[in-house]
Design a protein around this motif. Structure first.
Motif, PDB file in Angstrom:
ATOM      1  N   LEU A  42      31.732  40.589  32.816  1.00 13.61           N
ATOM      2  CA  LEU A  42      31.442  40.003  34.129  1.00 13.61           C
ATOM      3  C   LEU A  42      29.937  39.996  34.395  1.00 13.61           C
ATOM      4  O   LEU A  42      29.401  39.041  34.967  1.00 13.61           O
ATOM      5  CB  LEU A  42      32.171  40.779  35.223  1.00 13.61           C
ATOM      6  N   ARG A  43      29.243  41.071  33.963  1.00 10.88           N
ATOM      7  CA  ARG A  43      27.788  41.092  34.107  1.00 10.88           C
ATOM      8  C   ARG A  43      27.148  39.991  33.265  1.00 10.88           C
ATOM      9  O   ARG A  43      26.192  39.346  33.694  1.00 10.88           O
ATOM     10  CB  ARG A  43      27.230  42.465  33.704  1.00 10.88           C
ATOM     11  N   TYR A  44      27.684  39.773  32.064  1.00  9.13           N
ATOM     12  CA  TYR A  44      27.165  38.693  31.221  1.00  9.13           C
ATOM     13  C   TYR A  44      27.334  37.337  31.918  1.00  9.13           C
ATOM     14  O   TYR A  44      26.454  36.467  31.816  1.00  9.13           O
ATOM     15  CB  TYR A  44      27.898  38.676  29.871  1.00  9.13           C
ATOM     16  N   PHE A  45      28.449  37.155  32.606  1.00 10.40           N
ATOM     17  CA  PHE A  45      28.679  35.896  33.323  1.00 10.40           C
ATOM     18  C   PHE A  45      27.620  35.716  34.413  1.00 10.40           C
ATOM     19  O   PHE A  45      27.076  34.621  34.590  1.00 10.40           O
ATOM     20  CB  PHE A  45      30.080  35.870  33.929  1.00 10.40           C
ATOM     21  N   ALA A 100      20.417  45.223  15.012  1.00  9.04           N
ATOM     22  CA  ALA A 100      21.280  44.047  14.848  1.00  9.04           C
ATOM     23  C   ALA A 100      20.945  43.274  13.575  1.00  9.04           C
ATOM     24  O   ALA A 100      21.804  42.597  13.000  1.00  9.04           O
ATOM     25  CB  ALA A 100      21.156  43.135  16.064  1.00  9.04           C
ATOM     26  N   LEU A 101      19.703  43.384  13.114  1.00  8.84           N
ATOM     27  CA  LEU A 101      19.279  42.713  11.889  1.00  8.84           C
ATOM     28  C   LEU A 101      19.567  43.550  10.643  1.00  8.84           C
ATOM     29  O   LEU A 101      19.227  43.148   9.530  1.00  8.84           O
ATOM     30  CB  LEU A 101      17.783  42.396  11.960  1.00  8.84           C
ATOM     31  N   ASN A 107      22.856  52.838  12.357  1.00  6.57           N
ATOM     32  CA  ASN A 107      23.187  52.371  13.702  1.00  6.57           C
ATOM     33  C   ASN A 107      23.744  50.949  13.641  1.00  6.57           C
ATOM     34  O   ASN A 107      23.087  49.990  14.042  1.00  6.57           O
ATOM     35  CB  ASN A 107      21.933  52.413  14.598  1.00  6.57           C
ATOM     36  N   PRO A 108      24.964  50.784  13.128  1.00  8.98           N
ATOM     37  CA  PRO A 108      25.541  49.441  12.991  1.00  8.98           C
ATOM     38  C   PRO A 108      25.761  48.786  14.358  1.00  8.98           C
ATOM     39  O   PRO A 108      26.027  49.457  15.351  1.00  8.98           O
ATOM     40  CB  PRO A 108      26.867  49.691  12.266  1.00  8.98           C
ATOM     41  N   THR A 109      25.656  47.470  14.376  1.00  7.05           N
ATOM     42  CA  THR A 109      25.804  46.689  15.598  1.00  7.05           C
ATOM     43  C   THR A 109      27.057  45.828  15.499  1.00  7.05           C
ATOM     44  O   THR A 109      27.329  45.232  14.459  1.00  7.05           O
ATOM     45  CB  THR A 109      24.570  45.792  15.810  1.00  7.05           C
ATOM     46  N   SER A 110      27.819  45.740  16.590  1.00  7.35           N
ATOM     47  CA  SER A 110      29.027  44.921  16.612  1.00  7.35           C
ATOM     48  C   SER A 110      28.669  43.442  16.507  1.00  7.35           C
ATOM     49  O   SER A 110      27.517  43.037  16.708  1.00  7.35           O
ATOM     50  CB  SER A 110      29.809  45.169  17.903  1.00  7.35           C
ATOM     51  N   ALA A 111      29.657  42.623  16.230  1.00  9.71           N
ATOM     52  CA  ALA A 111      29.434  41.178  16.116  1.00  9.71           C
ATOM     53  C   ALA A 111      28.911  40.593  17.422  1.00  9.71           C
ATOM     54  O   ALA A 111      27.979  39.774  17.429  1.00  9.71           O
ATOM     55  CB  ALA A 111      30.730  40.479  15.701  1.00  9.71           C
ATOM     56  N   GLN A 115      25.154  38.881  18.369  1.00  7.49           N
ATOM     57  CA  GLN A 115      24.960  37.613  19.064  1.00  7.49           C
ATOM     58  C   GLN A 115      24.064  37.789  20.286  1.00  7.49           C
ATOM     59  O   GLN A 115      23.181  36.964  20.557  1.00  7.49           O
ATOM     60  CB  GLN A 115      26.314  37.038  19.489  1.00  7.49           C
ATOM     61  N   TYR A 116      24.280  38.874  21.004  1.00 13.31           N
ATOM     62  CA  TYR A 116      23.482  39.167  22.203  1.00 13.31           C
ATOM     63  C   TYR A 116      22.009  39.342  21.832  1.00 13.31           C
ATOM     64  O   TYR A 116      21.106  38.763  22.462  1.00 13.31           O
ATOM     65  CB  TYR A 116      24.038  40.419  22.869  1.00 13.31           C
TER      66      TYR A 116
END
Length: 381
Positions: A42-45, A100-101, A107-111, A115-116
């Protein structure tokens, strides 16, 4: 970041400038939601669907001599809306983007996280004017945007608080509810959250090794975010002669008092954008042991005690060698320790908040003038 934005606004107003904040208001994210995960979307929206419309409706109402200051590069997805207006982007650290890269396997980053971060990077890469908190952050910035910005300055953070030496009695008064008999000779101290790069498990391992080679070790105060289960388990491995104390929720005044009473501040971070606690501890007259890597050694300069970065697979020897550094420092004569403390106090003067605001103002002026002069804009670095 709200506190940082407030500091900039207050500083600019004190110099006669008009300053206000523009941020994404909570609209749909104020609605009841069953889980924190839903609230996040909802915050992303609010941020991606509603706020751009608000920007479009308000942007032309701002005078042409308005400077738009992005207080964090994480606001990068909104930079394209302002890229043709005078703007400056403050860069604090790029650790989330680098994670994320895939630069930090620990420290793995989710999919969705990738994108974020991609949106953030794509957005701030359209910017032309940047202020970084350290040379390390600026180097990372230039590498990740793959261009040389028109403006790229380094301005060190100013100390955001009344960090200074206190009378021991005053420090003890502020911490009266937390002090125990075992703290009378001082303690070791760390401050931070449970983020991977803060290396709190490494702090515990350093302390465990220190307790093994010291008959009467000082207690360890772990200030900041409440410990997670992994950290609690690590603390249980400390020998019986040691004492690990977790102290979440201290006030700013109590944190300053803790810095003052600590014999040595431990800050073996794996990464940082700046390393504010190094400067805070030194400003309070406390010796600092930190990582011999940028930007920690950029902030600590010649005044800190340095230990190599902890590497995967070499944790044991790292902790053993670091424990010896702690023991050796504490065994020094008082005069030798005081010499290091005096060097730290002198070093901390580099992070004067008034000076920081003045440097911000100068960069802001340069950027505004470059947009309103007839000559082409030139790079400033």
């Amino acid at each position: 970041m709200p506190r940082f934005a407030e500091m900039i606004c207050d500083g600019m107003r004190s110099r006669g400038h008009a300053a206000s904040t523009l941020t994404a208001p909570a609209v749909v994210s104020r609605l009841p939601s069953p889980t924190p995960g839903v609230r996040k979307w909802l915050r992303y929206f609010d941020q991606f669907a509603l706020f751009p419309r608000r920007i479009a409706s308000k942007l032309n109402a701002y005078p042409q001599d308005t400077l738009f200051v992005f207080t964090d590069q994480a606001l990068g997805m909104w930079v394209p809306h302002f890229q043709h207006r005078p703007h400056v982007i403050h860069c604090h650290d790029l650790l989330a983007l680098r994670s994320a890269l895939g630069e930090f396997p620990q420290n793995p980053t989710s999919a969705t996280g990738k994108q974020y971060q991609s949106l953030i990077r794509k957005g701030f890469s359209t910017g032309e004017h940047f202020i970084s908190v350290s040379e390390k952050t600026r180097t990372d910035l230039h590498r990740l945007i793959d261009k040389t910005p028109i403006t790229s300055k380094v301005v060190y953070n100013g100390l955001n608080g009344d960090f200074k030496p206190l009378d021991p009695a005053e420090s003890s008064r502020r911490l009266a509810e937390h002090l125990r008999p075992g703290d009378q000779h001082g303690f070791l101290m760390h401050i931070g959250g449970n983020q991977w790069y803060k290396n709190r498990p490494g702090v515990i391992e350093l302390y465990r090794r220190y307790c093994e080679i010291t008959a009467d070790p000082l207690p360890l105060w772990m200030i900041g975010t409440p410990p997670n289960e992994k950290l609690m388990q690590a603390a249980q491995s400390v020998p019986a002669n040691g004492d690990v104390r977790f102290l979440p929720g201290l006030s700013d005044e109590q944190v300053i008092a803790a810095y003052n009473l600590a014999k040595l501040f431990l800050f073996p971070s794996l990464e940082e954008g700046f390393g504010w606690p190094i400067a805070e501890a030194m400003a309070c007259g406390t010796a600092v042991l930190t990582t011999d890597a940028a930007p920690m050694n950029e902030v600590g300069a010649e005044a800190a005690i340095y230990h190599r970065r902890m590497e995967t697979g070499a944790e044991d020897t790292w902790a053993r060698d670091g424990a010896q550094l702690i023991a050796d420092f504490l065994a020094q004569p008082a005069a030798a320790r005081q010499e290091g403390i005096d060097a730290g106090l002198s070093n901390a003067r580099r992070f004067n908040p008034t000076q920081t605001i003045s440097q911000y103002e100068e960069v802001y002026r340069q950027v505004l003038e470059s947009y309103h002069s007839d000559s082409p804009r030139k790079a400033h670095s």
